[in-house]
Every structure is written in C-alpha cells, then in structure tokens.
Design an enzyme around this catalytic site. Sequence first.
Site, PDB file in Angstrom:
ATOM      1  N   HIS A  22       0.848  -1.205   0.000  1.00 51.92           N
ATOM      2  CA  HIS A  22       0.000   0.000   0.000  1.00 51.92           C
ATOM      3  C   HIS A  22       0.878   1.247   0.000  1.00 51.92           C
ATOM      4  O   HIS A  22       0.679   2.165  -0.815  1.00 51.92           O
ATOM      5  CB  HIS A  22      -0.912  -0.010   1.228  1.00 51.92           C
ATOM      6  N   GLU A  23       1.843   1.277   0.912  1.00 50.70           N
ATOM      7  CA  GLU A  23       2.730   2.438   0.977  1.00 50.70           C
ATOM      8  C   GLU A  23       3.613   2.540  -0.263  1.00 50.70           C
ATOM      9  O   GLU A  23       3.950   3.642  -0.719  1.00 50.70           O
ATOM     10  CB  GLU A  23       3.590   2.378   2.243  1.00 50.70           C
ATOM     11  N   HIS A  26       1.985   4.543  -2.935  1.00 48.78           N
ATOM     12  CA  HIS A  26       2.203   5.985  -2.798  1.00 48.78           C
ATOM     13  C   HIS A  26       3.603   6.371  -3.270  1.00 48.78           C
ATOM     14  O   HIS A  26       3.781   7.347  -4.008  1.00 48.78           O
ATOM     15  CB  HIS A  26       2.037   6.409  -1.334  1.00 48.78           C
ATOM     16  N   ASP A 202     -36.134 -30.349  -8.840  1.00 50.91           N
ATOM     17  CA  ASP A 202     -36.094 -31.624  -9.571  1.00 50.91           C
ATOM     18  C   ASP A 202     -36.574 -31.462 -11.021  1.00 50.91           C
ATOM     19  O   ASP A 202     -37.290 -32.308 -11.565  1.00 50.91           O
ATOM     20  CB  ASP A 202     -36.944 -32.681  -8.867  1.00 50.91           C
TER      21      ASP A 202
END
Length: 399
Positions: A22-23, A26, A202
């Site tokens: 995630h970082e 950035h 069925d």
Amino acid sequence: MGAYLIGVLLFALGIAITIALHEAGHMLTARAFGMRVRRFFVGFGPKLWSVKKGHTEYGVAAVPFGGYCEIAGMTALDEVTEEEAPHAMRTRPAWQRILVLSGGVIVNFALGLSIIYGVAVASGIPDPDTTPVVGETVCSADQNPDGTLAECVGAGPAAAAGVRPGDRILALDGEPVVDFLDLRDRVQARPGDTVVLSVERDGDVRKVAVELETVIRYTESGETVEAGSVGLQSASTVRKFGPLEAVPATFAYTGELLRATARGVIELPLKIPSVAAAIFGAERDPEGPMSVVGASRVGGELVEARLWPAFFMMLASLNFFLGLFNLVPLPPLDGGHIAVVIYERIRDFFRRLRGLAPGGPANYERLMPLTMTMVFMLMTVGGLVLVADVVNPVRLFGG
C-alpha cells in the site's frame, strides 16, 4: 498446534506485505511524478531498523498496525529545504497529487483482484452466472443496533410456504432474480406483502406464494426501518474456472465483495459497542471488526482446518477493506487528503469565475482539530479491538 501457529504467522506476514505494498503504491507514483520521498516505513512508533538509499530512508517500526510514506511538501505545513522545493508534492498539478494519494488504494484493489483470480483458477469461487439456490430456510430475525441479528423462532415465511433447501429461485412476481442480493433487496422493500416465487425443484418449475414477515433493520444513519423478510439463506455454488473465464468471474465476484465491504465500513461505528461489551464477556460478533492479532488468529484456524481458499479470500477481503476505509474523506486518511485537493480545485474554479488568481494550498491548520480527533478515535477503536482480540477473540470453530 503447529499448523495453527504457521497460519497465524503467515496471515500476519500477509498483512505486513499488504501494508508495505500500500505504501509502495504511494511511493512509486510519487517518484513517477518527480516528487521527493523522504521515508518509507512499515509500522509506527520507535524505529527498529532502517537504511537510507538515495533520498529515502526505508525502515520498520515497532507497532505493526500500519505504515507511512513521507513525501516532501505534502501539505502547506510541511517545511521543505531549498533542495526539496522543486520536488515538493504541493507544487504538482491536482491530478498528479490525487493519483499519488490514491496509489495505495489502487494497490489494495489490485492485490484483492489478483488473490481472487488465483483462488478462482486454483480451487474455485462462487459462480456469478448461476441463479440463486436455497441453502437453508430460516426464521425472520430483527437486527440489533450493532448489526448482528437477534434470536428468532419459527419456520420462517419461505419454509411455511413450501420452499425447501436445494430449490432454485428463478423469479419474484414474474421478474427474473439475478442473485441472492437482488432477491434480498427486492424483498426488504416490501414488508408484510405477499410475493410469488418461481422455484425450480427436480426439473419442475412451480409458483409459491410467500407472505413476507416484517423485521427491523438499521439504516446507515442508525435509524430503524421496517423491512420484508423471506427467511432464506444462499447455498454455495463454488466453481473452478479456467484462466480466461476466471477474468469476468473475478470481476463479478469482486463487485459483490466490494458492496459487502462498503456496507461493513459504513456500519463499523455501530459495531464498536459490541466490541467493547465483548471485552467484559459478551458474545463476540464474528462479523465485527478485528485487529491484526484477531485476523491472524482466524487465519491460523483456517490453516489448521486446511481451508486455504478461505485463508486467501480473507486476505483479499482485508485488502478491499483497507482500500475502501482509506477512501473515507476525513484526515488523516488518504480520502481526507484527496478531499482537500478536490476542495482546492473547486475553490479555484470559482475564483477564476470572479477573475481572481488561484488561492494556493489549503490551510491545514484549520483541519488540525478534526485530524487530531480522528487520530484519537482511530487509536481508541484500534485499542478496543486489540484488547477484545486478546481477551475474547473471534473463533471460527469454537474452543
């Protein structure tokens, strides 16, 4: 016990990798636009280890509940050196800043998609192309304020009308039913009404008149509303896909997960009281929030039970939760910073209409009370969930 411990460590490692990536989202987008990245850390608090390469310090901190990527000049409050000034984030166009601020969320969504695709090919995911199949008929339960369901008794409206497990729901009042979410939404809008379900059993198609019961549900704002209940739960329709057909199936199933995750983010404040009560012995809501500790313990149970697909799907869900939660438009979350950039653009648009020059970076000092309040609330909620995960953890299989 060995498999359980391995599962705990593996899920904790998965969370750490998720945070790091995630970082990294950035950092990489910032560098792509020529911004200066000062620090890239996994964790908060005291520094355990770091190394400096170029202009960036990479490291690991003691509290493994997040991470951060420090970009020079991210706000007007951030002082920059003469050398950093040409690379300051606040000098870049709004679209570049929004992409950088969204970089981590984009990575979370990409990771979640990749994990689901891998599970779809390796072991299978719910087939989005099948009509809903009844797994169980249940009684109609009111919703508690924390989002859990209250106790209920009776056969339930669908069972009373003759619907059975294994029945395939084809239509409601003659209109085709896409999936169980579609059925649920249409039923909830008609409390107390009688509907006609077209069910296949069925090989035969029959029409069943079901008198919907009325239950209490809570809105996003915490208000109570009356909703219809049919008393049905979905059966699993897991299917293993080929590499090409797994692509649309992955996107379809991801859409369902994102909708469910968005509801979870919105309902999160309602679930905090039950987490606090669980610290003092109340029953823990398995659908409630969990910390890194709690999620890792559940991961250990899944590995111990050899439920690897569920292990990876839980990791995918975590990525979606982190992505959507970070988009909440409040500082210090990514969504809060994005909201400030959008505010600047809207403000400058109206300034141009008045013949004025752009207003410059937003005054973050005015946002400090809101930011500090949010930080306090996040730390408080995080502490409550962590304590609950230690003294009264979520257990999938009892014990």
